[in-house]
Design an enzyme around this catalytic site. Structure first.
Site, PDB file in Angstrom:
ATOM      1  N   ASN A   7      54.105  36.677  98.619  1.00  0.00           N
ATOM      2  CA  ASN A   7      53.277  35.719  99.351  1.00  0.00           C
ATOM      3  C   ASN A   7      54.007  35.376 100.645  1.00  0.00           C
ATOM      4  O   ASN A   7      54.993  34.644 100.629  1.00  0.00           O
ATOM      5  CB  ASN A   7      53.068  34.466  98.484  1.00  0.00           C
ATOM      6  CG  ASN A   7      52.348  33.356  99.224  1.00  0.00           C
ATOM      7  OD1 ASN A   7      51.838  33.556 100.328  1.00  0.00           O
ATOM      8  ND2 ASN A   7      52.304  32.170  98.621  1.00  0.00           N
ATOM      9  N   TRP A   8      53.519  35.930 101.736  1.00  0.00           N
ATOM     10  CA  TRP A   8      54.199  35.708 103.021  1.00  0.00           C
ATOM     11  C   TRP A   8      53.968  34.303 103.554  1.00  0.00           C
ATOM     12  O   TRP A   8      54.590  33.900 104.530  1.00  0.00           O
ATOM     13  CB  TRP A   8      53.707  36.729 104.055  1.00  0.00           C
ATOM     14  CG  TRP A   8      54.336  38.081 103.940  1.00  0.00           C
ATOM     15  CD1 TRP A   8      54.937  38.626 102.835  1.00  0.00           C
ATOM     16  CD2 TRP A   8      54.449  39.068 104.982  1.00  0.00           C
ATOM     17  NE1 TRP A   8      55.395  39.885 103.121  1.00  0.00           N
ATOM     18  CE2 TRP A   8      55.107  40.187 104.428  1.00  0.00           C
ATOM     19  CE3 TRP A   8      54.030  39.129 106.297  1.00  0.00           C
ATOM     20  CZ2 TRP A   8      55.369  41.342 105.173  1.00  0.00           C
ATOM     21  CZ3 TRP A   8      54.289  40.280 107.035  1.00  0.00           C
ATOM     22  CH2 TRP A   8      54.962  41.369 106.484  1.00  0.00           C
ATOM     23  N   LYS A   9      53.026  33.572 102.977  1.00  0.00           N
ATOM     24  CA  LYS A   9      52.678  32.237 103.489  1.00  0.00           C
ATOM     25  C   LYS A   9      52.388  32.344 104.992  1.00  0.00           C
ATOM     26  O   LYS A   9      51.779  33.314 105.418  1.00  0.00           O
ATOM     27  CB  LYS A   9      53.781  31.230 103.155  1.00  0.00           C
ATOM     28  CG  LYS A   9      54.133  31.264 101.651  1.00  0.00           C
ATOM     29  CD  LYS A   9      55.005  30.138 101.212  1.00  0.00           C
ATOM     30  CE  LYS A   9      55.268  30.255  99.705  1.00  0.00           C
ATOM     31  NZ  LYS A   9      56.021  29.127  99.174  1.00  0.00           N
ATOM     32  N   HIS A  90      47.247  27.550  95.325  1.00  0.00           N
ATOM     33  CA  HIS A  90      48.697  27.414  95.521  1.00  0.00           C
ATOM     34  C   HIS A  90      49.015  25.928  95.748  1.00  0.00           C
ATOM     35  O   HIS A  90      48.217  25.203  96.361  1.00  0.00           O
ATOM     36  CB  HIS A  90      49.134  28.252  96.723  1.00  0.00           C
ATOM     37  CG  HIS A  90      50.615  28.386  96.818  1.00  0.00           C
ATOM     38  ND1 HIS A  90      51.422  27.369  97.278  1.00  0.00           N
ATOM     39  CD2 HIS A  90      51.449  29.395  96.476  1.00  0.00           C
ATOM     40  CE1 HIS A  90      52.688  27.761  97.226  1.00  0.00           C
ATOM     41  NE2 HIS A  90      52.736  28.982  96.746  1.00  0.00           N
ATOM     42  N   GLU A  92      50.798  24.557  97.808  1.00  0.00           N
ATOM     43  CA  GLU A  92      50.771  24.181  99.228  1.00  0.00           C
ATOM     44  C   GLU A  92      49.341  23.928  99.701  1.00  0.00           C
ATOM     45  O   GLU A  92      49.111  23.113 100.588  1.00  0.00           O
ATOM     46  CB  GLU A  92      51.480  25.264 100.055  1.00  0.00           C
ATOM     47  CG  GLU A  92      52.988  25.176  99.826  1.00  0.00           C
ATOM     48  CD  GLU A  92      53.728  26.492  99.925  1.00  0.00           C
ATOM     49  OE1 GLU A  92      53.201  27.460 100.480  1.00  0.00           O
ATOM     50  OE2 GLU A  92      54.871  26.538  99.413  1.00  0.00           O
ATOM     51  N   GLU A 157      53.892  28.204  88.922  1.00  0.00           N
ATOM     52  CA  GLU A 157      54.814  27.893  90.008  1.00  0.00           C
ATOM     53  C   GLU A 157      55.177  26.414  89.958  1.00  0.00           C
ATOM     54  O   GLU A 157      54.445  25.575  90.527  1.00  0.00           O
ATOM     55  CB  GLU A 157      54.175  28.208  91.366  1.00  0.00           C
ATOM     56  CG  GLU A 157      53.826  29.673  91.560  1.00  0.00           C
ATOM     57  CD  GLU A 157      53.892  30.079  93.035  1.00  0.00           C
ATOM     58  OE1 GLU A 157      54.468  31.130  93.297  1.00  0.00           O
ATOM     59  OE2 GLU A 157      53.399  29.335  93.895  1.00  0.00           O
ATOM     60  N   GLY A 163      60.840  27.346  97.078  1.00  0.00           N
ATOM     61  CA  GLY A 163      61.628  27.247  98.306  1.00  0.00           C
ATOM     62  C   GLY A 163      62.877  26.403  98.181  1.00  0.00           C
ATOM     63  O   GLY A 163      63.482  26.039  99.185  1.00  0.00           O
ATOM     64  N   SER A 202      61.361  30.411  93.841  1.00  0.00           N
ATOM     65  CA  SER A 202      62.738  30.827  94.082  1.00  0.00           C
ATOM     66  C   SER A 202      63.140  32.101  93.341  1.00  0.00           C
ATOM     67  O   SER A 202      64.286  32.229  92.897  1.00  0.00           O
ATOM     68  CB  SER A 202      63.715  29.682  93.756  1.00  0.00           C
ATOM     69  OG  SER A 202      63.485  28.578  94.626  1.00  0.00           O
ATOM     70  N   GLY A 223      57.865  34.135  97.274  1.00  0.00           N
ATOM     71  CA  GLY A 223      57.641  33.620  98.618  1.00  0.00           C
ATOM     72  C   GLY A 223      58.685  34.149  99.585  1.00  0.00           C
ATOM     73  O   GLY A 223      58.611  35.291 100.047  1.00  0.00           O
ATOM     74  N   GLY A 224      59.694  33.341  99.866  1.00  0.00           N
ATOM     75  CA  GLY A 224      60.696  33.660 100.892  1.00  0.00           C
ATOM     76  C   GLY A 224      61.281  35.057 100.787  1.00  0.00           C
ATOM     77  O   GLY A 224      61.417  35.768 101.791  1.00  0.00           O
TER      78      GLY A 224
END
Ligand code: 13P
Length: 242
Positions: A7-9, A90, A92, A157, A163, A202, A223-224
């Site tokens: 997930n590049w967000k 999500h 976010e 999640e 993150g 993470s 994610g990251g």
């Protein structure tokens, strides 16, 4: 086979597509690999990945098939430009856009009609876990975010693990995934027994092997670490064999 989803967000640019696609295309994979870049990158990404086994997904869609919804994107258009999956609910989006579980379920219905496989995210906040409410919160989200006849996937999640570099204990992940499995079989019948439940929060090359070996973990939503192809591929490499 597990699924490793990136997930590049709200990261990435057109210039990232070619080197990223080249790296993931060159990999020998024993997992299903999914990349979810920002929507404007989907058409060029689809061209760059054409003929490969790597899938593309979007990060959200609207619940309506079309209409006066400035700034929103219809599921059918996402499908048309190359997405076969869509992340929904999500934390976010639940946080930044006040998306309720009912809205997530409506989006999941729209996604299914457009041919997209939904990955519905659930997860508790740190305060909810500290209050001993984690399982109740996730059960409630699951009960209200999945539409009738749901056929997609779920991602667990924990919000506090996103993150932050902090991850739940393996036993906590196992317990939550068992809870989600029970919810899925209750809500979706026999189909719920085989649905993938991804873990997200993470996930890194260094912890992927342990996380992906937890019972009922069917893959990862990353994610990251998905922004670097080599890190996403290292996570994919760490997945247990078929
Ligand atoms: P991180 O891997 O950066 O913690 O993000 C997880 C996530 O939110 C994936 O959807």
């Amino acid at each position: 086979m597990q699924m490793i989803a990136g997930n590049w967000k709200m990261h990435g640019a057109v210039a990232d597509i070619a080197p990223y696609a080249q790296a993931v295309r060159a990999a020998r994979l024993h997992v299903d690999l999914l990349i979810c870049p920002p929507a404007p990158l989907l058409p060029a990404f689809a061209t760059a990945l054409a003929g490969s086994a790597i899938s593309l997904g979007a990060q959200d869609c609207h619940a309506a098939p079309s209409g006066a919804h400035t700034g929103d994107i219809a599921a059918a258009l996402l499908y048309e430009v190359g997405a076969h999956f869509v992340i929904l609910g999500h934390s976010e989006r639940r946080g930044d856009h006040a998306e309720s579980s009912a809205m997530v379920a409506a989006k999941a219905r729209a996604a299914a009609l457009a041919g997209l496989t939904a990955i519905i995210c659930v997860g508790e906040t740190e305060a909810e876990r500290d209050a001993g409410q984690a399982e109740a919160v996730v059960r409630h989200q699951l009960a209200h975010s999945l539409p009738e006849g749901f056929t997609g996937m779920v991602a667990y999640e924990p919000v506090w693990a996103i993150g932050t570099g902090r991850i739940p204990a393996e036993a906590e992940i196992a317990a939550m995934h068992a809870t989600i499995r029970a919810g899925l079989t209750g809500q979706c019948g026999p189909a719920g027994a085989g649905m993938r439940i991804l873990y997200g929060g993470s996930v890194k090359p260094g912890n992927a092997s342990a996380l992906l070996s937890v019972p009922e973990v069917g893959g990862a939503l990353v994610g990251g670490a998905s922004l670097k192809a080599e890190d996403l591929l290292a996570i994919a490499d760490a997945a247990p064999g078929v």
